[in-house]
Write a protein that holds these residues in place. Structure first.
Motif, PDB file in Angstrom:
ATOM      1  N   GLN A   1       0.859  -1.180   0.000  1.00  0.00           N
ATOM      2  CA  GLN A   1       0.000   0.000   0.000  1.00  0.00           C
ATOM      3  C   GLN A   1       0.895   1.230   0.000  1.00  0.00           C
ATOM      4  OE1 GLN A   1      -4.000  -1.359   2.469  1.00  0.00           O
ATOM      5  NE2 GLN A   1      -2.434  -0.180   3.509  1.00  0.00           N
ATOM      6  N   GLU A   2       0.602   2.137  -0.884  1.00  0.00           N
ATOM      7  CA  GLU A   2       1.363   3.379  -0.939  1.00  0.00           C
ATOM      8  C   GLU A   2       0.520   4.516  -0.394  1.00  0.00           C
ATOM      9  OE1 GLU A   2       3.817   6.135  -4.168  1.00  0.00           O
ATOM     10  OE2 GLU A   2       2.199   4.811  -4.833  1.00  0.00           O
ATOM     11  N   GLU A   3       1.093   5.245   0.527  1.00  0.00           N
ATOM     12  CA  GLU A   3       0.404   6.390   1.107  1.00  0.00           C
ATOM     13  C   GLU A   3       0.979   7.672   0.521  1.00  0.00           C
ATOM     14  OE1 GLU A   3       0.682   6.269   5.293  1.00  0.00           O
ATOM     15  OE2 GLU A   3      -0.316   4.330   5.497  1.00  0.00           O
ATOM     16  N   LYS A   4       0.075   8.547   0.040  1.00  0.00           N
ATOM     17  CA  LYS A   4       0.493   9.834  -0.501  1.00  0.00           C
ATOM     18  C   LYS A   4      -0.315  10.945   0.158  1.00  0.00           C
ATOM     19  CE  LYS A   4       2.141   8.479  -5.079  1.00  0.00           C
ATOM     20  NZ  LYS A   4       2.025   8.714  -6.532  1.00  0.00           N
ATOM     21  N   GLU A   5       0.328  12.091   0.300  1.00  0.00           N
ATOM     22  CA  GLU A   5      -0.390  13.234   0.850  1.00  0.00           C
ATOM     23  C   GLU A   5      -1.554  13.602  -0.072  1.00  0.00           C
ATOM     24  OE1 GLU A   5       0.043  14.791   3.745  1.00  0.00           O
ATOM     25  OE2 GLU A   5       1.515  13.237   4.194  1.00  0.00           O
ATOM     26  N   LEU A   6      -2.710  13.896   0.537  1.00  0.00           N
ATOM     27  CA  LEU A   6      -3.905  14.227  -0.242  1.00  0.00           C
ATOM     28  C   LEU A   6      -3.860  15.654  -0.764  1.00  0.00           C
ATOM     29  CD1 LEU A   6      -6.699  12.765   2.044  1.00  0.00           C
ATOM     30  CD2 LEU A   6      -5.922  11.833  -0.132  1.00  0.00           C
ATOM     31  N   PRO A   7      -4.367  15.888  -1.993  1.00  0.00           N
ATOM     32  CA  PRO A   7      -4.600  17.266  -2.420  1.00  0.00           C
ATOM     33  C   PRO A   7      -5.577  17.947  -1.452  1.00  0.00           C
ATOM     34  CG  PRO A   7      -4.799  15.759  -4.267  1.00  0.00           C
ATOM     35  CD  PRO A   7      -4.722  14.923  -3.031  1.00  0.00           C
ATOM     36  N   LEU A   8      -5.452  19.265  -1.315  1.00  0.00           N
ATOM     37  CA  LEU A   8      -6.261  19.991  -0.337  1.00  0.00           C
ATOM     38  C   LEU A   8      -7.760  19.799  -0.574  1.00  0.00           C
ATOM     39  CD1 LEU A   8      -6.458  21.960   2.018  1.00  0.00           C
ATOM     40  CD2 LEU A   8      -6.293  23.842   0.362  1.00  0.00           C
ATOM     41  N   LEU A   9      -8.205  19.829  -1.841  1.00  0.00           N
ATOM     42  CA  LEU A   9      -9.628  19.693  -2.126  1.00  0.00           C
ATOM     43  C   LEU A   9     -10.127  18.300  -1.728  1.00  0.00           C
ATOM     44  CD1 LEU A   9     -12.300  20.732  -3.238  1.00  0.00           C
ATOM     45  CD2 LEU A   9     -11.505  20.113  -5.546  1.00  0.00           C
ATOM     46  N   THR A  10      -9.318  17.260  -2.005  1.00  0.00           N
ATOM     47  CA  THR A  10      -9.722  15.900  -1.646  1.00  0.00           C
ATOM     48  C   THR A  10      -9.815  15.749  -0.128  1.00  0.00           C
ATOM     49  OG1 THR A  10      -8.606  15.043  -3.607  1.00  0.00           O
ATOM     50  CG2 THR A  10      -9.109  13.466  -1.853  1.00  0.00           C
ATOM     51  N   GLU A  11      -8.789  16.252   0.583  1.00  0.00           N
ATOM     52  CA  GLU A  11      -8.801  16.154   2.047  1.00  0.00           C
ATOM     53  C   GLU A  11     -10.015  16.878   2.622  1.00  0.00           C
ATOM     54  OE1 GLU A  11      -6.316  17.868   5.859  1.00  0.00           O
ATOM     55  OE2 GLU A  11      -5.269  17.630   3.946  1.00  0.00           O
ATOM     56  N   SER A  12     -10.295  18.080   2.138  1.00  0.00           N
ATOM     57  CA  SER A  12     -11.420  18.864   2.667  1.00  0.00           C
ATOM     58  C   SER A  12     -12.753  18.181   2.378  1.00  0.00           C
ATOM     59  CB  SER A  12     -11.401  20.272   2.062  1.00  0.00           C
ATOM     60  OG  SER A  12     -10.190  20.930   2.379  1.00  0.00           O
ATOM     61  N   THR A  13     -12.875  17.608   1.175  1.00  0.00           N
ATOM     62  CA  THR A  13     -14.117  16.932   0.799  1.00  0.00           C
ATOM     63  C   THR A  13     -14.367  15.732   1.714  1.00  0.00           C
ATOM     64  OG1 THR A  13     -13.912  17.626  -1.509  1.00  0.00           O
ATOM     65  CG2 THR A  13     -15.315  15.725  -1.056  1.00  0.00           C
ATOM     66  N   LEU A  14     -13.350  14.901   1.947  1.00  0.00           N
ATOM     67  CA  LEU A  14     -13.516  13.720   2.796  1.00  0.00           C
ATOM     68  C   LEU A  14     -13.833  14.101   4.236  1.00  0.00           C
ATOM     69  CD1 LEU A  14     -10.625  11.419   1.498  1.00  0.00           C
ATOM     70  CD2 LEU A  14     -13.057  11.300   0.939  1.00  0.00           C
ATOM     71  N   ARG A  15     -13.222  15.167   4.695  1.00  0.00           N
ATOM     72  CA  ARG A  15     -13.472  15.575   6.088  1.00  0.00           C
ATOM     73  C   ARG A  15     -14.902  16.108   6.252  1.00  0.00           C
ATOM     74  NH1 ARG A  15      -8.354  18.924   8.251  1.00  0.00           N
ATOM     75  NH2 ARG A  15      -9.543  18.746  10.197  1.00  0.00           N
TER      76      ARG A  15
ATOM     77  N   ASP B   1     -24.024  20.838  -1.198  1.00  0.00           N
ATOM     78  CA  ASP B   1     -23.666  21.393   0.113  1.00  0.00           C
ATOM     79  C   ASP B   1     -22.145  21.439   0.301  1.00  0.00           C
ATOM     80  OD1 ASP B   1     -26.334  21.628   0.665  1.00  0.00           O
ATOM     81  OD2 ASP B   1     -26.456  19.755   1.820  1.00  0.00           O
ATOM     82  N   ILE B   2     -21.442  20.366  -0.153  1.00  0.00           N
ATOM     83  CA  ILE B   2     -19.976  20.332  -0.051  1.00  0.00           C
ATOM     84  C   ILE B   2     -19.377  21.473  -0.857  1.00  0.00           C
ATOM     85  CG2 ILE B   2     -17.913  19.001  -0.633  1.00  0.00           C
ATOM     86  CD1 ILE B   2     -19.613  16.464  -0.172  1.00  0.00           C
ATOM     87  N   SER B   3     -19.883  21.676  -2.082  1.00  0.00           N
ATOM     88  CA  SER B   3     -19.380  22.737  -2.944  1.00  0.00           C
ATOM     89  C   SER B   3     -19.607  24.095  -2.309  1.00  0.00           C
ATOM     90  CB  SER B   3     -20.067  22.673  -4.307  1.00  0.00           C
ATOM     91  OG  SER B   3     -19.657  23.729  -5.132  1.00  0.00           O
ATOM     92  N   GLY B   4     -20.793  24.294  -1.719  1.00  0.00           N
ATOM     93  CA  GLY B   4     -21.099  25.584  -1.110  1.00  0.00           C
ATOM     94  C   GLY B   4     -20.224  25.883   0.095  1.00  0.00           C
ATOM     95  N   LEU B   5     -20.030  24.894   0.962  1.00  0.00           N
ATOM     96  CA  LEU B   5     -19.225  25.121   2.163  1.00  0.00           C
ATOM     97  C   LEU B   5     -17.752  25.350   1.826  1.00  0.00           C
ATOM     98  CD1 LEU B   5     -20.803  22.514   4.612  1.00  0.00           C
ATOM     99  CD2 LEU B   5     -20.837  25.000   4.842  1.00  0.00           C
TER     100      LEU B   5
ATOM    101  N   ILE C   1     -17.528  15.106   4.420  1.00  0.00           N
ATOM    102  CA  ILE C   1     -18.391  13.926   4.387  1.00  0.00           C
ATOM    103  C   ILE C   1     -18.355  13.219   5.734  1.00  0.00           C
ATOM    104  CG2 ILE C   1     -18.767  11.683   3.292  1.00  0.00           C
ATOM    105  CD1 ILE C   1     -17.515  12.865   0.750  1.00  0.00           C
ATOM    106  N   GLN C   2     -17.146  13.132   6.317  1.00  0.00           N
ATOM    107  CA  GLN C   2     -17.000  12.496   7.629  1.00  0.00           C
ATOM    108  C   GLN C   2     -17.810  13.253   8.691  1.00  0.00           C
ATOM    109  OE1 GLN C   2     -13.071  12.706   9.414  1.00  0.00           O
ATOM    110  NE2 GLN C   2     -13.217  10.556  10.075  1.00  0.00           N
TER     111      GLN C   2
END
Length: 450
Positions: free
Chosen positions: A42-56, A67-71, A58-59
């Protein structure tokens, strides 16, 4: 010459075995095989900022794309592309209970982990490099730059420690847990090994330089060995050697102490024995009463000799004379020749003589050739002489004269691996050194082989 300072190691580890005496410090080599290991990881890579923010988001319960786009304050298209990538990678899933005209999303267990760790994880096939210690039968976190080729180990006459097996390393011999334990110690590692698929390696191992300490009781019946790596005793290597027969399996023997050359009575009376000489150097001891001129008379331990030879070939100012029955590649190598030539070029007169007997063949031809070539280049400044016979072991440089039972130019070349305590005398009384220098020059002239 082997770079380890034997005198320093002797001081550090002389008392490491209760009831035993340190007899020898032997340059050694640990067999190390470079493994090229194919793994699933398994390779771990730092997430792009948009991906990290989107997942957080949703979490946190924000599951509708609009709603995600608006926030986030991003247009809808980049957010939807990020969500699509998350679907493909298995980080998110569509919520089956969401309205048809407004599909909501939720995190998968993998997505939960990624959101917590802020890193993307994906399966990869990688080829990784590890180093397999043949003596331990296990991979170790060795520095590749410290490993030497088999030819160099042979030139240095390193005592090659035995491998646990001669069979090649296979994928079944390695486990993901062991590989991961090494990878976690690397600051820039981003992989977690899931499975080992294949192992490839060269047929000949490299060697990790080490030092083997040999201890013996007074009767020479109990002989123990210890392995020193980077200035520290390695208990795992010691146990591995014990399990395979220890000193006996390595062919190591300890003979009775050699008889020390005797000095004149007046010098013997003022000689400071090895047991009372604490600093391993000749520069700080004070002469006792009775010395006719300034100077000193010291005992020289077996572990001091390599340092003194190094000092002679790097610091002699006017003269240098060495008499040694045998010459070995492990001592007279390219580095030795370079340092000796450096003395000659600085105006030092050098004389080297060797030869145990007329028909003796214990010298290494390559080492002899190196010195012959040097004598050819500097015929007026360097004399290299084969003697009919000599038992003398002498080192003279400037005002220092050392007579001993130690073989100056073959001390790492004991092919039968027989060791003993060798002691000498170091005298820095100029009149004595001048007399000895003249005496040995005459002996060299008389014993020169035709």
């Amino acid at each position: 010459m082997h770079t380890a300072n034997h005198a320093v190691l002797a001081d550090q580890f002389a008392d490491a075995r209760d009831g035993l005496t340190l007899v020898a410090v032997i340059p050694a080599g640990i067999p190390v095989t470079t493994l090229k290991v194919d793994v699933d990881a398994q390779e771990e890579k730092e997430l792009p900022l948009l991906t990290e923010s989107t997942l957080r988001l949703i979490q946190a319960g924000v599951t509708a794309p609009n709603d995600i786009s608006g926030l986030l304050g991003f247009p809808a298209d980049p957010v939807r592309r990020t969500l699509s990538e998350g679907l493909v990678k298995g980080h998110i899933r569509l919520n089956p209970n969401s309205p048809p005209d407004d599909e909501h999303v939720r995190l998968t267990p993998l997505g939960q982990q990624v959101a917590l760790e802020h890193a993307a994880i994906r399966p990869v096939r990688e080829r990784m490099t590890f180093y397999y210690d043949g003596t331990l039968g296990d991979i170790q976190p060795y520095d590749r730059t410290l490993l030497i080729q088999a030819r160099e180990a042979a030139d240095e006459d390193l005592l090659k420690l035995p491998a646990i097996t001669t069979a090649p390393v296979r994928a079944d011999d390695l486990t993901p847990d062991k590989l991961n334990s090494l990878l976690r110690a690397e600051a820039d590692n981003r992989y977690t090994v899931l499975a080992v698929r294949d192992v490839r390696h060269p047929p000949t191992p490299r060697y990790l330089p080490a030092d083997l300490l040999v201890y013996s009781d007074p009767d020479r019946k109990d002989i123990e060995v210890a392995v020193v790596i980077d200035g520290k005793i390695s208990t795992p290597h010691e146990l591995a050697l014990i399990s395979r027969g220890g000193a006996n399996a390595l062919g190591i023997r300890v003979d009775p102490p050699a008889e020390r050359p005797r000095l004149d009575d007046d010098l013997e009376r003022i000689r400071i024995p090895v047991s009372t000489k604490r600093d391993n150097t000749a520069s700080h001891a004070s002469p006792k009463d009775g010395v006719a001129e300034q100077g000193q008379v010291l005992g020289v331990s077996v572990f001091d000799h390599p340092r003194l030879l190094e000092e002679a070939i790097t610091q002699a100012r006017a003269r240098l004379l060495i008499v040694s029955p045998w010459i070995k590649n492990s001592v007279v190598n390219d580095t030795f020749i370079a340092k000796l030539e450096g003395r000659i070029r600085r105006g030092v007169r050098v004389n080297i003589a060797y030869g145990f007997s007329r028909h003796d063949k214990k010298c290494d031809p390559e080492a002899v050739r190196r010195l012959e070539d040097l004598a050819t280049r500097y015929p007026n400044d360097f004399s290299f002489t084969r003697l009919k016979s000599t038992h003398a072991k002498v080192l003279i440089y400037d005002d220092t004269c050392i007579t001993t039972s130690f073989n100056w130019l073959s001390f790492q070349g004991a092919q039968d691996r027989t060791y003993r305590m060798e002691e000498g005398n170091l005298v820095t009384i100029l009149s004595f050194t001048d007399t000895q220098y003249a005496y040995f020059l005459n002996r060299i002239a008389e014993q020169r082989m035709d």
